[in-house]
Design an enzyme around this catalytic site. Structure first.
Site, short mmCIF file in Angstrom:
data_model
loop_
_atom_site.label_atom_id
_atom_site.label_comp_id
_atom_site.label_asym_id
_atom_site.label_seq_id
_atom_site.Cartn_x
_atom_site.Cartn_y
_atom_site.Cartn_z
CG ASP A 13 -2.01 -0.96 1.23
OD1 ASP A 13 -2.05 -1.80 0.32
OD2 ASP A 13 -2.87 -0.89 2.13
CG HIS A 66 -4.52 2.75 -0.33
ND1 HIS A 66 -5.53 2.29 0.48
CD2 HIS A 66 -3.47 2.98 0.50
CE1 HIS A 66 -5.11 2.26 1.74
NE2 HIS A 66 -3.87 2.69 1.79
CG HIS A 70 -3.18 7.17 2.32
ND1 HIS A 70 -2.47 7.26 3.50
CD2 HIS A 70 -3.51 5.86 2.21
CE1 HIS A 70 -2.38 6.06 4.05
NE2 HIS A 70 -3.01 5.19 3.30
CG HIS A 166 2.50 0.28 4.29
ND1 HIS A 166 2.25 -0.64 5.27
CD2 HIS A 166 1.34 0.98 4.12
CE1 HIS A 166 1.00 -0.50 5.69
NE2 HIS A 166 0.42 0.47 5.01
ZN LIG Z 1 -2.65 3.13 3.39
#
Ligand SMILES: [Zn+2]
Length: 222
Positions: A13, A66, A70, A166
């Site tokens: 992510d 995503h 964010h 991540h």
């Molecule tokens: Zn995230």
């Protein structure tokens, strides 16, 4: 390889990141592994970033949405248009890099799977846009503990695990190769398929109760 090998799905992510994503792609590629990258629109818009996601797609990885910025969990946003933009603006930029299931992962603001994830405006957008929502069930918290997450991640590698890592510059991905090699050593079978238990909305249709994932209706609106 036996049938007892736990099947584990890898997701990355918050990228793409110019310094980290290419190394993640190298590590996966060297081991013949495929994953899904949930990209942040603003990061994909940065100079040179799209080439990294194009490389990921070309190497067989899947690209998901995503959110655009964010910044906050969608369920905490009051402005319905802002919620819509978070989803649709990112999807528009991802364009033909997107997986056909239109994978969307809400941000958890620290990994929280709760009523902050979505709200009515988000659900409307996801339904009308035919998105498939991908949650998670294994969170080794690599961003909190960039040097210590590997042991936790290995412990979370049970069958059906969908692991969130991540591809950002915390330093955590310095340990990705060690994690992958140890997992493979202990018999983990990395798969690309998203476990259905982590997909509460498929192609726009809720396939299970969204209780606990969506803000309670405000003012009888829904
Ligand atoms: Zn995230």
């Amino acid at each position: 390889m036996t049938d007892e090998s736990p099947r584990v799905t890898l997701t990355f992510d918050n990228g793409p990141d110019p310094h980290v994503t290419p190394r993640v792609l190298d590590a996966l590629g060297e081991r013949g592994l495929r994953a899904t990258f949930f990209v942040v629109g603003e990061r994909l818009a940065a100079p040179g970033a799209r080439a990294m996601s194009e490389r990921a797609r070309a190497e067989g990885h899947w690209i998901g949405n995503h959110t655009w910025s964010h910044s906050r969990p969608l369920g905490l946003l009051q402005d319905d248009d802002a919620v819509r933009r978070e989803i649709e603006q990112a999807q528009a930029l991802i364009g033909d890099l997107a997986h056909r299931e239109r994978w969307f992962r809400p941000m958890g603001g620290g990994g929280n799977l709760d009523e902050r994830l979505l709200n009515a405006a988000a659900l409307d957008t996801l339904r009308s846009g035919g998105y498939s929502v991908v949650l998670w069930n294994a969170l080794p918290r690599d961003w909190v503990d960039p040097d210590g997450w590997v042991e936790r991640a290995l412990a979370q590698c049970r069958d059906g695990a969908l692991l969130v890592l991540h591809d950002t510059s915390t330093g955590a991905m310095d340990h990705l190769e060690r994690f992958l090699d140890r997992a493979i050593e202990i018999g983990v079978r990395f798969v690309q398929d998203i476990p259905p238990a982590c997909v509460p909305i498929q192609r726009g249709e809720p396939v299970r109760s969204l209780d606990g994932l969506i803000a309670p209706a405000a003012g009888g609106r829904r």
